[in-house]
Design an enzyme around this catalytic site. Structure first.
Site, short mmCIF file in Angstrom:
data_model
loop_
_atom_site.label_atom_id
_atom_site.label_comp_id
_atom_site.label_asym_id
_atom_site.label_seq_id
_atom_site.Cartn_x
_atom_site.Cartn_y
_atom_site.Cartn_z
N SER A 31 8.44 -7.58 -9.69
CA SER A 31 7.37 -6.75 -10.17
C SER A 31 7.15 -5.56 -9.45
CB SER A 31 6.05 -7.52 -10.42
OG SER A 31 5.57 -7.79 -9.12
N SER A 82 14.13 -2.67 -16.66
CA SER A 82 14.15 -3.88 -16.93
C SER A 82 13.25 -4.41 -17.59
CB SER A 82 14.27 -4.62 -15.53
OG SER A 82 13.05 -4.71 -14.78
N TYR A 109 12.86 -1.01 -12.21
CA TYR A 109 11.85 -2.11 -12.70
C TYR A 109 11.27 -1.91 -14.11
CZ TYR A 109 6.91 -3.91 -13.33
OH TYR A 109 6.02 -4.51 -13.84
N HIS A 142 9.33 9.16 -8.42
CA HIS A 142 8.03 8.60 -8.40
C HIS A 142 7.30 9.18 -9.69
CE1 HIS A 142 4.02 8.16 -5.66
NE2 HIS A 142 4.05 7.28 -7.10
N THR A 176 4.48 -3.89 -19.37
CA THR A 176 3.76 -3.01 -18.40
C THR A 176 3.74 -1.52 -19.07
OG1 THR A 176 3.82 -1.48 -16.33
CG2 THR A 176 5.97 -2.63 -17.15
N ASP A 177 2.85 -0.58 -18.91
CA ASP A 177 2.81 0.75 -19.36
C ASP A 177 3.93 1.60 -18.87
OD1 ASP A 177 1.77 0.84 -16.71
OD2 ASP A 177 0.10 2.33 -16.89
N ASN A 205 -2.09 -0.52 -14.23
CA ASN A 205 -2.00 -1.23 -12.78
C ASN A 205 -3.47 -2.11 -12.54
OD1 ASN A 205 -0.25 1.42 -12.46
ND2 ASN A 205 -0.32 0.68 -10.46
N TYR A 225 9.20 0.79 5.34
CA TYR A 225 8.26 2.08 5.77
C TYR A 225 8.67 2.29 7.36
CZ TYR A 225 5.07 0.63 2.09
OH TYR A 225 4.44 0.54 0.90
P1 NAD Z 1 3.73 -10.90 -9.14
O1 NAD Z 1 5.21 -10.42 -8.43
O2 NAD Z 1 2.66 -11.29 -8.39
O3 NAD Z 1 4.09 -12.56 -9.72
C1 NAD Z 1 5.56 -12.67 -10.03
C2 NAD Z 1 5.64 -14.18 -10.35
O4 NAD Z 1 6.74 -14.71 -10.97
C3 NAD Z 1 5.84 -14.87 -9.19
O5 NAD Z 1 5.04 -16.13 -9.08
C4 NAD Z 1 7.06 -15.42 -9.11
O6 NAD Z 1 7.34 -16.59 -8.21
C5 NAD Z 1 7.44 -15.62 -10.36
N1 NAD Z 1 8.63 -15.40 -10.68
C6 NAD Z 1 9.73 -14.34 -10.29
N2 NAD Z 1 11.01 -14.67 -10.69
C7 NAD Z 1 10.85 -15.69 -11.53
C8 NAD Z 1 11.93 -16.61 -12.03
N3 NAD Z 1 13.30 -16.38 -12.20
N4 NAD Z 1 11.58 -17.55 -12.89
C9 NAD Z 1 10.29 -18.05 -12.69
N5 NAD Z 1 9.38 -17.51 -12.07
C10 NAD Z 1 9.63 -16.43 -11.34
O7 NAD Z 1 3.61 -10.13 -10.36
P2 NAD Z 1 2.31 -9.94 -11.06
O8 NAD Z 1 1.64 -8.70 -10.64
O9 NAD Z 1 1.44 -10.96 -11.37
O10 NAD Z 1 2.91 -9.36 -12.62
C11 NAD Z 1 2.92 -10.45 -13.79
C12 NAD Z 1 3.39 -9.89 -14.76
O11 NAD Z 1 2.69 -8.88 -15.26
C13 NAD Z 1 4.96 -9.50 -14.44
O12 NAD Z 1 5.83 -9.54 -15.63
C14 NAD Z 1 4.66 -7.65 -14.43
O13 NAD Z 1 5.75 -6.95 -15.05
C15 NAD Z 1 3.38 -7.38 -15.49
N6 NAD Z 1 2.38 -6.49 -15.10
C16 NAD Z 1 2.15 -6.34 -13.93
C17 NAD Z 1 1.21 -5.21 -13.79
C18 NAD Z 1 0.66 -5.20 -12.25
O14 NAD Z 1 -0.11 -4.07 -11.92
N7 NAD Z 1 0.72 -6.19 -11.21
C19 NAD Z 1 0.83 -4.42 -14.70
C20 NAD Z 1 1.35 -4.60 -15.88
C21 NAD Z 1 2.02 -5.69 -16.20
P1 TYD Z 2 2.44 0.39 -6.81
O1 TYD Z 2 1.12 -0.65 -6.33
O2 TYD Z 2 3.51 -0.05 -6.01
O3 TYD Z 2 2.11 0.16 -8.39
P2 TYD Z 2 3.04 1.02 -9.28
O4 TYD Z 2 4.23 1.81 -8.69
O5 TYD Z 2 3.78 -0.10 -10.37
O6 TYD Z 2 2.21 1.98 -10.03
O7 TYD Z 2 1.70 1.78 -6.56
C1 TYD Z 2 0.66 2.26 -7.20
C2 TYD Z 2 0.62 3.86 -6.66
O8 TYD Z 2 0.64 3.87 -5.26
C3 TYD Z 2 1.99 4.61 -6.92
O9 TYD Z 2 1.71 6.07 -7.20
C4 TYD Z 2 2.74 4.41 -5.58
C5 TYD Z 2 1.72 4.76 -4.34
N1 TYD Z 2 1.83 3.88 -3.33
C6 TYD Z 2 1.67 4.63 -2.12
O10 TYD Z 2 1.20 5.81 -2.07
N2 TYD Z 2 1.99 3.85 -0.78
C7 TYD Z 2 2.43 2.45 -0.80
O11 TYD Z 2 2.60 2.08 0.18
C8 TYD Z 2 2.52 1.97 -2.32
C9 TYD Z 2 3.15 0.65 -2.21
C10 TYD Z 2 2.27 2.57 -3.25
#
Ligand code: NAD
Ligand code: TYD
Length: 355
Positions: free
Chosen positions: A98, A168, A165, A291, A138-139, A194, A348
């Site tokens: 993710s 995919s 990402y 970005h 995701t958006d 997000n 970093y």
């Molecule tokens: P995360 O990275 O915190 O968690 C992902 C989970 O999936 C983990 O528990 C990991 O162990 C499991 N996983 C990874 N690969 C796997 C596999 N091959 N088989 C089984 N389990 C597996 O992610 P998250 O932030 O909780 O996101 C969850 C979902 O929501 C994702 O599909 C992501 O694309 C989507 N999403 C996330 C956000 C966000 O802001 N975090 C926003 C919109 C959509």
């Molecule tokens: P992130 O939390 O990685 O979510 P996404 O890239 O899926 O939106 O990042 C959120 C925003 O913050 C994105 O514009 C990238 C920025 N960012 C930083 O400026 N510094 C950082 O260390 C990280 C991880 C993200």
């Protein structure tokens, strides 16, 4: 005694099963908590590979009579088929790689889990006669919007991902669509902005800034810090997914957003202020490749068709999130002491804990 047992059997048989993948991660675990708290007739099989982002501690305190954890990989077809009960109510596919920055460093794992894994689940849904398949997308599959404009992502916006990402996740969306069109699989796709909240892995912006600031470490901001994200509290997202499952139209997609656009620099300053830390901790670093500039979601469809609205304001959600990280520093420290250190140094160019 006999009567009691028959009552228990009856209760078990009326429980409906949902199969949640990725439920040991950030959003999946929040979703499971919500379903266990707010429904009484669903039990959950939580199928998760426990990658670096999965954490069994995220499942502490759950009602184990209604929640069963299985360690397994969605790319492992046999394991999926063995674990998925015939005629389950639904699959909710949260499992994914993710993090955008990791996908820039190496995309193959993203193709495997996010694309192949989703297809394996779609095949399993057909083989096991699962009533509905919910794909958590995701958006970011819809690309980037211009700054300072009134443009938004709608369900009809083109799919034009920019990061590996997002590519995919976009490919997965296409396979979900194809399963519906070709095989009449009952699918729902949700696209959320997000998320922030408790238990988010501290590689993402908000928990990373909180974790670093709590330790008086620099908080790295990419580029000019003016990229815009549309933030939503994780529990509001989880509720929207559940409503989309209950009320959504087969084959449809739903864009989920809380109308909460913020520039990154504003988010970072709010976190520093809430923690009483100086803005001098902000360190502008090299921008992320490719970005995306702005994400913003038009949420009219989820609001009108599903009757969903976010409950948590940005101010309350951020306070709650910061409080959780303050009260769970062991959770953070455990992550920051493991393989995370190598990731952080590679990405970093500084050590975790550097001042
Ligand atoms: P995360 O990275 O915190 O968690 C992902 C989970 O999936 C983990 O528990 C990991 O162990 C499991 N996983 C990874 N690969 C796997 C596999 N091959 N088989 C089984 N389990 C597996 O992610 P998250 O932030 O909780 O996101 C969850 C979902 O929501 C994702 O599909 C992501 O694309 C989507 N999403 C996330 C956000 C966000 O802001 N975090 C926003 C919109 C959509
Ligand atoms: P992130 O939390 O990685 O979510 P996404 O890239 O899926 O939106 O990042 C959120 C925003 O913050 C994105 O514009 C990238 C920025 N960012 C930083 O400026 N510094 C950082 O260390 C990280 C991880 C993200």
């Amino acid at each position: 005694m006999k009567k009691q047992l028959s009552t228990i059997n009856y209760q078990l048989s009326t429980m409906r099963t949902i199969f949640v993948t990725g439920g040991a991660g950030f959003i999946g675990s929040a979703f499971i908590r919500l379903i266990l708290e707010e429904t009484s007739d669903f039990k959950i099989i939580n199928f998760d590979a426990l990658t670096y982002a999965g954490n069994l501690e995220n499942l502490n305190g759950l009602d184990e009579t209604r929640h069963k954890f299985i360690k397994g990989d969605i790319c492992d077809k046999e394991a999926v088929l063995q674990s998925l009960p015939e005629n389950s109510e639904a699959i909710f596919n949260f499992a994914a790689e993710s993090h955008v920055d990791r996908s820039i460093a190496s995309a193959s794992e993203f193709v495997l889990t996010n694309v192949l894994g989703t297809q394996i689940l779609l095949d399993a849904a057909r083989a096991k006669n699962i009533r509905r398949f919910v794909q958590i997308s995701t958006d970011e599959t819809q690309g980037s919007l211009p700054e300072d404009s009134n443009s938004y992502f709608t369900e009809n916006s083109p799919i034009q991902p920019n990061s590996p990402y997002a590519a995919s996740k976009a490919a997965a969306e296409h396979f979900v669509r194809a399963a519906h069109e070709t095989f009449d699989v009952d699918t729902i796709t949700t696209r959320c902005g997000n998320n922030y909240g408790q238990r988010q892995f501290p590689e993402k912006l908000i928990p990373l800034m909180i974790a670093n600031a709590m330790n008086d470490e620099p908080v790295p901001v990419y580029g000019d810090g003016r990229n815009v994200r549309d933030w939503i509290f994780v529990e509001d997202h989880a509720r929207a997914i559940w409503l989309a499952y209950l009320k959504g139209k087969a084959g449809s997609s739903y864009n989920i957003g809380a109308r909460n656009e913020r520039q990154n620099i504003e988010v970072v300053k709010s976190i520093l202020d809430a923690l009483g830390k100086p803005h001098s901790l902000i360190k502008f670093v090299t921008d992320r490749l490719g970005h995306d500039r702005r994400y913003a979601i038009d949420a009219r469809k989820v609001e009108t068709e599903l009757g969903w609205k976010p409950i948590t304001t940005w101010e309350d959600g951020l306070q709650k999130t910061i409080r959780w990280y303050r009260e769970n520093q062991d959770w953070v420290n455990q992550i920051r002491s493991g393989a995370y250190r190598d990731y952080y140094k590679n990405h970093y160019g500084m050590e975790v804990g550097a001042k």
